[in-house]
Structure formats: C-alpha cells, structure tokens
Design an enzyme around this catalytic site. Structure first.
Site, PDB file in Angstrom:
ATOM      1  N   ASP A  98      -8.029   3.514   1.148  1.00  0.00           N
ATOM      2  CA  ASP A  98      -7.164   3.935   2.248  1.00  0.00           C
ATOM      3  C   ASP A  98      -8.022   4.497   3.384  1.00  0.00           C
ATOM      4  OD1 ASP A  98      -5.192   4.884   3.905  1.00  0.00           O
ATOM      5  OD2 ASP A  98      -4.129   5.997   2.346  1.00  0.00           O
TER       6      ASP A  98
ATOM      7  N   CYS B 183      -1.308   0.680   7.399  1.00  0.00           N
ATOM      8  CA  CYS B 183      -2.740   0.376   7.506  1.00  0.00           C
ATOM      9  C   CYS B 183      -3.111  -0.861   6.692  1.00  0.00           C
ATOM     10  CB  CYS B 183      -3.603   1.546   7.034  1.00  0.00           C
ATOM     11  SG  CYS B 183      -3.465   3.064   7.964  1.00  0.00           S
ATOM     12  N   ARG B 184      -3.370  -0.644   5.421  1.00  0.00           N
ATOM     13  CA  ARG B 184      -3.942  -1.693   4.575  1.00  0.00           C
ATOM     14  C   ARG B 184      -3.033  -2.890   4.362  1.00  0.00           C
ATOM     15  NH1 ARG B 184      -5.234   1.905  -0.482  1.00  0.00           N
ATOM     16  NH2 ARG B 184      -3.317   2.873   0.266  1.00  0.00           N
ATOM     17  N   SER B 185      -1.810  -2.661   3.888  1.00  0.00           N
ATOM     18  CA  SER B 185      -0.962  -3.813   3.564  1.00  0.00           C
ATOM     19  C   SER B 185      -0.562  -4.625   4.796  1.00  0.00           C
ATOM     20  CB  SER B 185       0.251  -3.411   2.724  1.00  0.00           C
ATOM     21  OG  SER B 185       1.091  -2.512   3.391  1.00  0.00           O
TER      22      SER B 185
ATOM     23  N   CYS C 299       0.868  -1.184   0.000  1.00  0.00           N
ATOM     24  CA  CYS C 299       0.000   0.000   0.000  1.00  0.00           C
ATOM     25  C   CYS C 299       0.903   1.231   0.000  1.00  0.00           C
ATOM     26  CB  CYS C 299      -0.968  -0.017   1.181  1.00  0.00           C
ATOM     27  SG  CYS C 299      -0.213   0.204   2.811  1.00  0.00           S
TER      28      CYS C 299
ATOM     29  N   ASN D  16       2.517   1.431   4.387  1.00  0.00           N
ATOM     30  CA  ASN D  16       2.722   0.174   5.113  1.00  0.00           C
ATOM     31  C   ASN D  16       2.402   0.290   6.602  1.00  0.00           C
ATOM     32  OD1 ASN D  16       5.353  -2.145   5.913  1.00  0.00           O
ATOM     33  ND2 ASN D  16       3.387  -2.668   5.013  1.00  0.00           N
TER      34      ASN D  16
END
Length: 152
Positions: free
Chosen positions: A122, A13-15, A8, A11
């Site tokens: 995001d 939150c999402r990934s 993402c 690095n």
C-alpha cells in the site's frame, strides 16, 4: 465473457491502478475480459482515485480520471470468475466473504518474477516512489495474467 475484480483496501490506489493497467493490457492483446475493482472498506466509496495514483498512471500513459471508489460486495462472486487482491490482509478479508468455489488469489501470483506470496504494498502513506513501484508491479502482474488467460 470472463470477469475479473481487483481488490485493495479503499479502492483509491492499488486496485484502481491495477484495473486501468490490466484493462489496457488485455485490450492491447485482444483478450476479451471485463475488469473492475473495489475495496474491502467503504470509507472512500464514490471518491476519485488518489491524486498521486492518478499522476503516476498519467506519467505512464494511462488515464484513471473516470474512476470512482466502490466497496466489494459478496454478491459479486456470482458475477466474477476471478478476484485478485493486492495483499494478504485483503486476501483474508475477501476469502471470509467468498463461497467455497470462488477463485480468489494474490494479483502478483501472476508475475512469474515475483516470489510466492508477493504483495502489492500500500503506497498511501508514503511518497511518489511507492506509487511508481506499484505501477511497475501491476504492469508485470498484468502481463503475466494476460499470458495466463491467452493460454487457457
């Protein structure tokens, strides 16, 4: 052993949420794949996961406390079989770094219930609901990816 990297922007939150969820999903299904994550940007390198992401994972029974942010490096393509990105912006950024033979895709492309081109949005600038939505999306994509890997 196959290696998968989830990517993402920063690095935090999402990934990393996707990394934690995918790793457990694969372990539970007995699929031997190494999973890691990184961001296209380097401004959070060494930082822990966003507190809202950690709390959302914990509420779902996952532990993300050991995560530290990293920046994706083009040399990693030689060591990764699959690079999965969270959105179109990161897809473009990673493909600019990728050699022609690299397998780079949107993570949600493995969720059979999502439309073509679906992204993991995001949640950073929003509230807790966005993080819960991300968790549901990465769980669905992780299940789909596990089925894909088991079949191939």
């Amino acid at each position: 052993m196959k290696r998968i990297c989830l990517v993402c922007m920063g690095n935090i939150c999402r990934s990393p949420m996707a990394e934690i969820v995918l790793r457990r999903t694969l372990e539970e299904q007995g699929i031997d794949v190494e999973v890691d994550s990184a961001g296209t940007g380097g401004w959070h390198v060494g930082a822990p996961m966003d507190e809202r992401a950690l709390a959302t994972l914990a509420a779902g029974g996952y532990d993300g406390s050991a995560h530290r942010a990293r920046q994706f490096d083009r040399s990693w393509f030689a060591e990764r079989d699959l690079v999965l990105v969270m959105d179109a912006e990161n897809l473009r950024a990673v493909r600019r770094l990728a050699p022609p033979e690299a397998d780079v895709r949107l993570f949600r492309s493995f969720d059979p219930s999502s439309p073509p081109g679906a992204e993991v949005p995001d949640p950073y600038y929003g509230g807790h609901a966005g993080f819960r939505d991300v968790l549901r999306m990465v769980e669905a994509a992780s299940e789909g990816l596990a089925r894909h890997l088991a079949d191939h």
